[in-house]
Write a protein that holds these residues in place. Sequence first.
Motif, mmCIF file in Angstrom:
data_model
loop_
_atom_site.group_PDB
_atom_site.id
_atom_site.type_symbol
_atom_site.label_atom_id
_atom_site.label_comp_id
_atom_site.label_asym_id
_atom_site.label_seq_id
_atom_site.Cartn_x
_atom_site.Cartn_y
_atom_site.Cartn_z
ATOM 1 N N GLU A 1 0.810 -1.211 0.000
ATOM 2 C CA GLU A 1 0.000 0.000 0.000
ATOM 3 C C GLU A 1 0.854 1.277 0.000
ATOM 4 N N ASP A 2 2.111 1.153 0.462
ATOM 5 C CA ASP A 2 3.025 2.297 0.474
ATOM 6 C C ASP A 2 3.906 2.359 -0.766
ATOM 7 N N GLY A 3 3.997 1.263 -1.498
ATOM 8 C CA GLY A 3 4.837 1.227 -2.689
ATOM 9 C C GLY A 3 6.283 0.878 -2.398
ATOM 10 N N TYR A 4 6.606 0.488 -1.166
ATOM 11 C CA TYR A 4 7.980 0.135 -0.823
ATOM 12 C C TYR A 4 7.998 -0.720 0.450
ATOM 13 N N PHE A 5 9.141 -1.381 0.681
ATOM 14 C CA PHE A 5 9.442 -2.037 1.950
ATOM 15 C C PHE A 5 10.626 -1.307 2.570
ATOM 16 N N GLU A 6 10.536 -1.008 3.851
ATOM 17 C CA GLU A 6 11.661 -0.390 4.548
ATOM 18 C C GLU A 6 12.467 -1.482 5.243
ATOM 19 N N ILE A 7 13.779 -1.519 4.970
ATOM 20 C CA ILE A 7 14.659 -2.585 5.448
ATOM 21 C C ILE A 7 15.629 -2.014 6.474
ATOM 22 N N GLU A 8 15.751 -2.729 7.586
ATOM 23 C CA GLU A 8 16.671 -2.308 8.641
ATOM 24 C C GLU A 8 18.118 -2.462 8.184
ATOM 25 N N MET A 9 18.935 -1.455 8.498
ATOM 26 C CA MET A 9 20.361 -1.489 8.181
ATOM 27 C C MET A 9 21.158 -1.295 9.467
ATOM 28 N N SER A 10 22.094 -0.356 9.474
ATOM 29 C CA SER A 10 22.981 0.005 10.579
ATOM 30 C C SER A 10 23.764 -1.186 11.094
ATOM 31 N N ARG A 11 24.180 -1.117 12.345
ATOM 32 C CA ARG A 11 25.074 -2.130 12.895
ATOM 33 C C ARG A 11 24.414 -3.496 13.041
ATOM 34 N N ASN A 12 23.091 -3.555 13.060
ATOM 35 C CA ASN A 12 22.419 -4.851 13.181
ATOM 36 C C ASN A 12 22.717 -5.767 11.990
ATOM 37 N N MET A 13 23.074 -5.174 10.860
ATOM 38 C CA MET A 13 23.392 -5.973 9.681
ATOM 39 C C MET A 13 24.627 -6.832 9.899
ATOM 40 N N ARG A 14 25.523 -6.382 10.786
ATOM 41 C CA ARG A 14 26.779 -7.099 10.983
ATOM 42 C C ARG A 14 26.699 -8.133 12.084
ATOM 43 N N LYS A 15 25.552 -8.270 12.710
ATOM 44 C CA LYS A 15 25.391 -9.258 13.758
ATOM 45 C C LYS A 15 25.010 -10.606 13.174
ATOM 46 N N GLY A 16 25.376 -11.664 13.872
ATOM 47 C CA GLY A 16 25.009 -13.009 13.454
ATOM 48 C C GLY A 16 25.932 -13.541 12.375
ATOM 49 N N ARG A 17 25.710 -14.781 12.004
ATOM 50 C CA ARG A 17 26.525 -15.444 10.985
ATOM 51 C C ARG A 17 25.884 -15.243 9.621
ATOM 52 N N ARG A 18 26.506 -14.441 8.798
ATOM 53 C CA ARG A 18 26.008 -14.188 7.454
ATOM 54 C C ARG A 18 26.727 -15.099 6.463
ATOM 55 N N GLN A 19 26.019 -15.516 5.444
ATOM 56 C CA GLN A 19 26.613 -16.399 4.446
ATOM 57 C C GLN A 19 26.301 -15.885 3.041
ATOM 58 N N GLY A 20 27.087 -16.372 2.074
ATOM 59 C CA GLY A 20 26.817 -16.097 0.674
ATOM 60 C C GLY A 20 26.951 -14.632 0.320
ATOM 61 N N LEU A 21 26.076 -14.187 -0.597
ATOM 62 C CA LEU A 21 26.147 -12.822 -1.094
ATOM 63 C C LEU A 21 25.857 -11.792 -0.013
ATOM 64 N N LEU A 22 25.032 -12.137 0.965
ATOM 65 C CA LEU A 22 24.740 -11.182 2.039
ATOM 66 C C LEU A 22 25.999 -10.887 2.844
ATOM 67 N N ALA A 23 26.819 -11.900 3.115
ATOM 68 C CA ALA A 23 28.078 -11.686 3.828
ATOM 69 C C ALA A 23 29.011 -10.791 3.024
ATOM 70 N N GLU A 24 29.084 -11.033 1.696
ATOM 71 C CA GLU A 24 29.917 -10.201 0.839
ATOM 72 C C GLU A 24 29.403 -8.766 0.813
ATOM 73 N N PHE A 25 28.087 -8.617 0.773
ATOM 74 C CA PHE A 25 27.485 -7.278 0.756
ATOM 75 C C PHE A 25 27.834 -6.512 2.027
ATOM 76 N N VAL A 26 27.713 -7.174 3.177
ATOM 77 C CA VAL A 26 28.025 -6.521 4.450
ATOM 78 C C VAL A 26 29.505 -6.164 4.523
ATOM 79 N N ARG A 27 30.362 -7.066 4.061
ATOM 80 C CA ARG A 27 31.804 -6.820 4.134
ATOM 81 C C ARG A 27 32.201 -5.630 3.261
ATOM 82 N N ARG A 28 31.698 -5.579 2.032
ATOM 83 C CA ARG A 28 32.111 -4.529 1.109
ATOM 84 C C ARG A 28 31.508 -3.172 1.447
ATOM 85 N N ASN A 29 30.358 -3.172 2.127
ATOM 86 C CA ASN A 29 29.651 -1.918 2.381
ATOM 87 C C ASN A 29 29.495 -1.629 3.870
ATOM 88 N N SER A 30 30.420 -2.118 4.675
ATOM 89 C CA SER A 30 30.296 -1.970 6.124
ATOM 90 C C SER A 30 30.278 -0.500 6.552
#
Length: 374
Positions: free
Chosen positions: A296-325
């Motif tokens: 209904e809003d035309g978008y999804f809002e996705i959480e970023m900031s330091r929470n993205m670096r928490k937990g065990r990330r794998q695959g492309l998401l891990a690469e994304f976090v590493r390159r754009n930390s």
Amino acid sequence: MKDCLRIFVFGCMALALCGCSILANLPLIGSVPERMEDPEDYLDPEQTPDLYIPSDMPHREIEDNWVIPPITDQPRPRLFPRTAPRPESIVGEADPDLVRIQTLGPNRSWMVVQRPPETVWPVIKQWIHDNEIGIEHEDPASGLIFCEQLNLKGADPLELRAQVSARKQDAQLTGDMDWIAIRLETSMRHGSSEVHIRYLNDLEAPDLHSWPEASSNYGIERAILEVLANYDAAGYVAPTVSSIAQNIALRFKVEQLNDERGFPLLRLNVDYARAWATLQKAIENSELNIIGGGPEDGYFEIEMSRNMRKGRRQGLLAEFVRRNSNTIADLSSIRVHLKESVDSFDVFVDRATSAAISAEFAQDFLSVLRENVI
């Protein structure tokens, strides 16, 4: 000298006799041992007495580490009367690598096969033939098949036609003109396929060159789809490639492109309802948190900031976090928009605030979504 010669001759004769005796007891080349005369004996095994274990010996109960699936009626048992029954085929959401059925809303389903269309086309053609249904019209270039009008009288109870007849009675459909249409397409993932089914019950023959928007009865459509999915998953047809079907639906459902500014986007060549469902599922599969927005809003809002670096990330998401930390640390959230194009929908990202994000960041993020589209 004569004695040596005599001994040599008698020795050769003895060896020859022994060799003949040995060869006489060996089976002839190509002969079958007596116990293997009937290769189908294993279909009628006899149970032997239970193994006796003396009471003074330690023992433990043997557990079934692998659960044996139940044996069900097969779609073609009369064609293979002496073949050992196969277990029930696995079709569903248990394993994404298997043939499965996807559902969107109350009246929309399709089959997804993790093989390219040119290998699925021969399976569909063989399935139609095995169910004794003719083909009225086929167009391999567009992946379209219209079967001949179904003759539901006198069908074997295990055949598809008999199942359609029974479900027609349950749905109280009285029309005698029954048709099945099949459309094969490329799927969201590269190298996979989608199979769509339409069941038509009408007083007139359908347009053989136009794909029907909906079935006359969704329950019968779903039942036909499940029969086809089980047939493909069971592997009744050896893998083959159809050369005439290699150009089926050349337009991919997901494309990673750039807009007129050179900014990256994902193009979803599907309808509105499926575009939103696909985008939401890709976000969830990427292990990203939706904290706001919606269709209904035309978008999804996705959480970023330091929470993205928490937990065990794998695959492309891990690469994304590493390159754009560094960029992620400066963000609180981003927005993933879905915008209607000519006959498709474009997915692009930006900040929740007025500041812009880089094209490299957007490219990396959309690659994560693209990898998790199903």
